[in-house]
Structures are given as C-alpha cells and as structure tokens.
Design an enzyme around this catalytic site. Structure first.
Site, PDB file in Angstrom:
ATOM      1  N   SER A 177      -3.264   0.759  -5.651  1.00  0.00           N
ATOM      2  CA  SER A 177      -3.309   2.006  -4.881  1.00  0.00           C
ATOM      3  C   SER A 177      -2.003   2.289  -4.150  1.00  0.00           C
ATOM      4  O   SER A 177      -1.593   3.445  -4.027  1.00  0.00           O
ATOM      5  CB  SER A 177      -4.458   1.968  -3.882  1.00  0.00           C
ATOM      6  OG  SER A 177      -5.696   1.806  -4.548  1.00  0.00           O
ATOM      7  N   HIS A 229      -2.078   2.020   1.179  1.00  0.00           N
ATOM      8  CA  HIS A 229      -1.895   3.411   0.770  1.00  0.00           C
ATOM      9  C   HIS A 229      -0.761   4.061   1.561  1.00  0.00           C
ATOM     10  O   HIS A 229       0.126   4.709   0.989  1.00  0.00           O
ATOM     11  CB  HIS A 229      -3.179   4.216   1.016  1.00  0.00           C
ATOM     12  CG  HIS A 229      -4.354   3.723   0.232  1.00  0.00           C
ATOM     13  ND1 HIS A 229      -5.630   4.220   0.421  1.00  0.00           N
ATOM     14  CD2 HIS A 229      -4.460   2.799  -0.750  1.00  0.00           C
ATOM     15  CE1 HIS A 229      -6.467   3.614  -0.397  1.00  0.00           C
ATOM     16  NE2 HIS A 229      -5.775   2.749  -1.118  1.00  0.00           N
TER      17      HIS A 229
END
Length: 322
Positions: A177, A229
């Site tokens: 991610s 993230h």
C-alpha cells in the site's frame, strides 16, 4: 487522461469530442508497460510461497481451530477468527519478512523495510492492492517508462516502511500500500508541476484529490497501517516533482514545426523550483527518518495526536494505544 490523447486527437482531424475530460499536449511516445505486470506477478507469487510455508493443517494439527477451506491442503487459510482476510498466520508473515520494529532496530534486520512491501495478509489484501496497482501503475508506466515508475514504486514503499516503523512499534505490518500511495502522490505532483499542459485542470485536480482522500480515509479503520500509506504518499509526491517533469505547453510543437518563437525554454522556472525543493525534502526526510528509526525513537512521543492518523476510535471499534 493519458499524455498521448491530444496527439491522437489532432492527428485524427482535431476532433476533441472523443477525448477524456482532460488531456495533455505532448508528442512523446507511449511506452509498453511490462514492469508493473511483473510486480503484480511477483506479489502474487510471493503470497503463494507464504501460504506454502504457512502450512495451516500441519501447524494446527489437533487443534479445535480448523483451516479453511480444507481441500486446499497446505495452502488452506488460517481460521477466520485469526485472519479474516483469508491468509497466513502473523507468525508466518513475521518469519517471511514482515515489518517489525524490534527486529529492525534491535535485531539488525533493516531488510524488513523492503521485504514487507512484497508480503500481504490475505487473498483480499493482495487482490485489492494488485487491482489498484494495475489501474494506477500501468497508465503511469505507459506515460513515463519503467525506470521512473519503478523507482517511485520502490522508493515510496521504502519511505512508507520507515514512517510506519516510527509510529507502529508493537505490531507487524505488511503490504504494497505504501508503494501504491506513492504512485498516487506522484500523479498529483505530476499534475501540479506540469500544470500548463493540462486541459480542464481543476476537474483533473479535484478528481485526483477525492480519490486520494477516500483512500486515506479508509486508513483510519482499525488494523490498517495508514502510516505506511501517508509515508508512501508523501515520498511519491516529492518524487513526482523530481522524476515526472514534462516540457511546458507549446514546447513540443515548437520543436517540430518551429511555429512558436515565444517558447524559449523546455521547462518553466517553477518546475525547477519544485524539483529542487522536492529533492532537498526527500534527502532531509529520509536521513532524519532513518536516524530516528535506528536510534529507537518513537514518533508518538513527539506527536501526541498522530496515532489518530491511523485509527480513530468509535462506538463500533477501539484502537490500540500505540
């Protein structure tokens, strides 16, 4: 949306009605995407190897917990109460290279900052990430080539791992991610630094910002490493200013037809300013992050509210105090 749409439109009679809502003016060739598909294959292959090593039936022999589905044999998943994403155990992920602060800082296993981005917690996890990678990465690779996009993917994943390690020190973390958010960040900075060549700029910007905001908002759910993230996003955002520069509007056409004598330079001054500032911030950020990490610093000690960036407690769930 791609950087070749305008060129195709003008060559086909200049009819722009069939073009996307925004496009850019360039005559660059379109690359063939092969690196992103290779990344997808590599991530899936690693997940299969992890499941083989996990061997749920053997390690849960005699236990009341049952692996699912049983017909998959040693490739069956951990009991859903243990891993609802249909994947291996946390012990197997840790063994295979998951990001774990104690092993990185005190166990001299810094390689986990890289290996973790090739591991996934389950089928749902790997499929969601790989579908996102296909939709985002292939388009970018077609526009900018495998070298630049590959660098953004790998360095963003590394940046996400560093940022995650500074704030999450009691749990393991896995997933691509951070690298994916790096590609999203690079798309945003590419739009900003190449602003003059885009049509319908505001629509393009709003669309991208909404997509990024939604994805970051999902990260406040429990058991989601939003720090990876965020770290990956800002790394990719800065790398976009450095690696994804395009010639200013009209420069390409002037080189082919010598039709615009006013376009004297390939890039605008603000593009070079963005590039320089981003390069400095990248160097300072990575240096500071690595120094803090290997000195054993906890980011939460310097930011009392930052834990809310990764999980916001509600009446339906609680967040671990990190």
């Amino acid at each position: 949306m791609t950087s070749r749409d305008l060129e195709r439109g003008t060559k086909n009679g200049g009819n722009s009605s069939n073009l996307p809502s925004y496009y850019v003016e360039t005559a660059e060739k379109q690359w063939t995407s092969w690196l992103i598909p290779m990344f997808v294959v590599a991530n899936i292959a690693v997940f299969i190897v992890v499941m083989y090593v996990n061997d749920c039936p053997k390690k849960n022999l005699g236990s009341e917990r049952s692996c699912v589905p049983k017909f998959l044999g040693r490739f069956s998943f951990q009991p859903l109460k243990e891993n609802p994403l249909f994947g291996p155990s946390s012990a197997t992920l840790e063994k295979m290279g998951a990001l774990e602060w104690n092993k990185v800082v005190r166990g001299d296993q810094g390689w986990r900052l890289i290996t973790c981005m090739w591991l996934h917690a389950g089928v749902i996890h790997v499929l969601a990430n790989m579908l996102s990678l296909v939709f985002i990465g292939i388009r970018l690779e077609q526009q900018f080539g495998f070298v630049r996009v590959g660098l953004i993917y790998l360095v963003s994943g590394f940046g996400g791992s560093i940022f995650s390690s500074l704030f999450i020190q009691r749990n393991i973390s896995v997933g691509a991610s951070g690298a994916l958010f790096g590609l999203l960040g690079a798309m945003l900075s590419e739009l900003l630094t190449n602003w003059t060549i885009y049509s319908n700029k505001i629509a393009a910007l709003l669309t991208l910002v909404v997509i990024i905001a939604i994805n970051l908002a999902v990260g406040i759910l429990p058991h989601v490493d939003n720090f990876a993230h965020i770290g990956g996003f800002f790394t990719g955002f800065l790398l976009g200013f450095v690696l994804l520069l395009r010639p200013q509007f009209g420069w390409v056409e002037s080189q082919h037809f010598r039709a615009d004598a006013h376009v004297k330079s390939k890039h605008k001054a603000y593009q070079y300013m963005f590039l320089l500032a981003a390069a400095v911030l990248l160097i300072v950020g990575f240096t500071l992050g690595l120094v803090m990490l290997f000195k054993g610093k906890n980011g939460n000690d310097h930011c009392s509210w930052c834990h809310y960036l990764s999980c916001v407690p509600t009446s339906k769930w609680k967040c671990e105090n990190r």
